[in-house]
Design an enzyme around this catalytic site. Sequence first.
Site, short mmCIF file in Angstrom:
data_model
loop_
_atom_site.label_atom_id
_atom_site.label_comp_id
_atom_site.label_asym_id
_atom_site.label_seq_id
_atom_site.Cartn_x
_atom_site.Cartn_y
_atom_site.Cartn_z
N ALA A 74 0.81 -1.21 0.00
CA ALA A 74 0.00 0.00 0.00
C ALA A 74 0.84 1.27 0.00
CB ALA A 74 -0.95 0.00 1.21
N THR A 75 2.03 1.22 0.59
CA THR A 75 2.90 2.40 0.58
C THR A 75 3.28 2.78 -0.85
OG1 THR A 75 3.80 2.05 2.79
CG2 THR A 75 5.16 3.31 1.26
N ASN A 154 -5.68 3.89 10.65
CA ASN A 154 -4.90 2.76 11.17
C ASN A 154 -4.64 2.83 12.67
OD1 ASN A 154 -3.30 4.98 9.90
ND2 ASN A 154 -1.58 3.96 10.91
N GLN A 182 -6.39 -0.61 5.53
CA GLN A 182 -7.06 -1.14 6.72
C GLN A 182 -8.54 -1.43 6.46
OE1 GLN A 182 -5.61 -2.01 9.45
NE2 GLN A 182 -3.71 -0.86 9.60
N SER A 202 -3.29 -3.48 0.61
CA SER A 202 -2.12 -4.13 1.20
C SER A 202 -2.40 -5.60 1.46
CB SER A 202 -1.74 -3.44 2.52
OG SER A 202 -0.75 -4.16 3.20
N HIS A 204 -0.58 -7.75 3.51
CA HIS A 204 -0.31 -8.26 4.86
C HIS A 204 -1.28 -7.77 5.92
CE1 HIS A 204 1.77 -4.88 7.08
NE2 HIS A 204 1.79 -4.40 5.85
N THR A 242 9.53 -7.57 -12.77
CA THR A 242 9.02 -8.94 -12.84
C THR A 242 8.01 -9.19 -11.73
OG1 THR A 242 11.11 -9.72 -13.77
CG2 THR A 242 9.66 -11.38 -12.79
N CYS A 327 4.42 2.05 11.68
CA CYS A 327 5.43 2.81 10.92
C CYS A 327 6.09 3.88 11.78
CB CYS A 327 4.78 3.45 9.69
SG CYS A 327 3.55 4.71 10.07
#
Length: 388
Positions: A74-75, A154, A182, A202, A204, A242, A327
């Site tokens: 997402a970043t 978040n 989120q 995202s 994860h 790739t 973060c």
Amino acid sequence: MKQIYLDYAATTPIDETVAQKMQQYLTLDGMFGNPASNTHTYGWQAQEAVDQARLQVATIINSDPREIIFTSGATESDNLAIKGVAYAYAQKGKHIITSSIEHKAVIDTCGFLETQGFEVTYLKPDHLGQISVDQVKSALRDDTVLISIMAVNNELGTCYPLTEIGKIAKAHKILFHVDAAQGVGKIDIDVKAMGIDLLSISGHKIYGPKGVGALYVRRKPKVRLVPLIHGGGHEHGFRSGTLPTHQIVGLGQACEMMQQNQIKFLAKMKSLREQFLAVVQQLDAIIINTPLDNCYPGIINITFEGVDGEALVAFLHDMAISMGSACNSASVEPSFVLANIGLNRSQAHASLRFSFGQYTTQENVQHAAQKIVESVSKLRALSPQWGV
């Protein structure tokens, strides 16, 4: 003793079915090929897997699979959306609207663009982290090219009026970006119904792998983007490199799993939060920073007045919790989100974020809540201000 994990907003463990699916695309006896290799079976199998994952990601947000661009997370998606739009539409205008409590991936990207001659309006939230539609309207200018508002905060769990903001953006021919790291799979998100032009995802955060995400980019009317990464022209030229087939497969599988289980999952989060708060609210002098009627219930942020957050975390050594966004965990400064909703420095330092997830049990939250009550009471008893 293994800690009770209550930091699902920071990251989630990969679901076992997702991990098993990913393993099929790693080794020689699996489908390890490069999706861009179009002259043999290995490449065809990998490309087919990527196409299936693209469909799975698109389905959860009600988009066309051709509108999904795979990224590293997402970043990167936030950076590509915001910088990409800013550079592509710079001749039309150089003004961006966002909020002062977005994820750092949005805040810092906007800050960088300010050094490049762009202007950014940072909307200030209320004490529960909420941004109103009127605030967005008031910030509009003739040269506004982008509005970027997150789906779920978040640190607080606060949700935002995406549909209403989308209508405003469309009426003024302004692009609308949503950081939904989120939100996807946890709350209802429909990019068509909500008028969203770009949306960050995202892996994860939804029981998929780290290092993979996606950016939804609307095709009709077409959204123009200046790419950040140049190379082989992958992903419609928006993001060269790739493709990591196994990670993309994991993201797709995670999206499908979350969509199938969303109603049951959301009901579980609400139940866990109610059980947790029923015990914790026995304490006096606490501030619940999350708006309980306008939020994702898997995140709850609480200020325990008269207690140092780090000391409380030490007392709660048998559980994994956070003092704020992952973060910002290396910073000794209090959370900028909590500062922006009006908490003073001592209150911000006395605040903890608890986030529940797929593997959280009733026993987990009951134990955690009781331990919190005991620990806060002990710490206050040691304080000259609170001790008897």
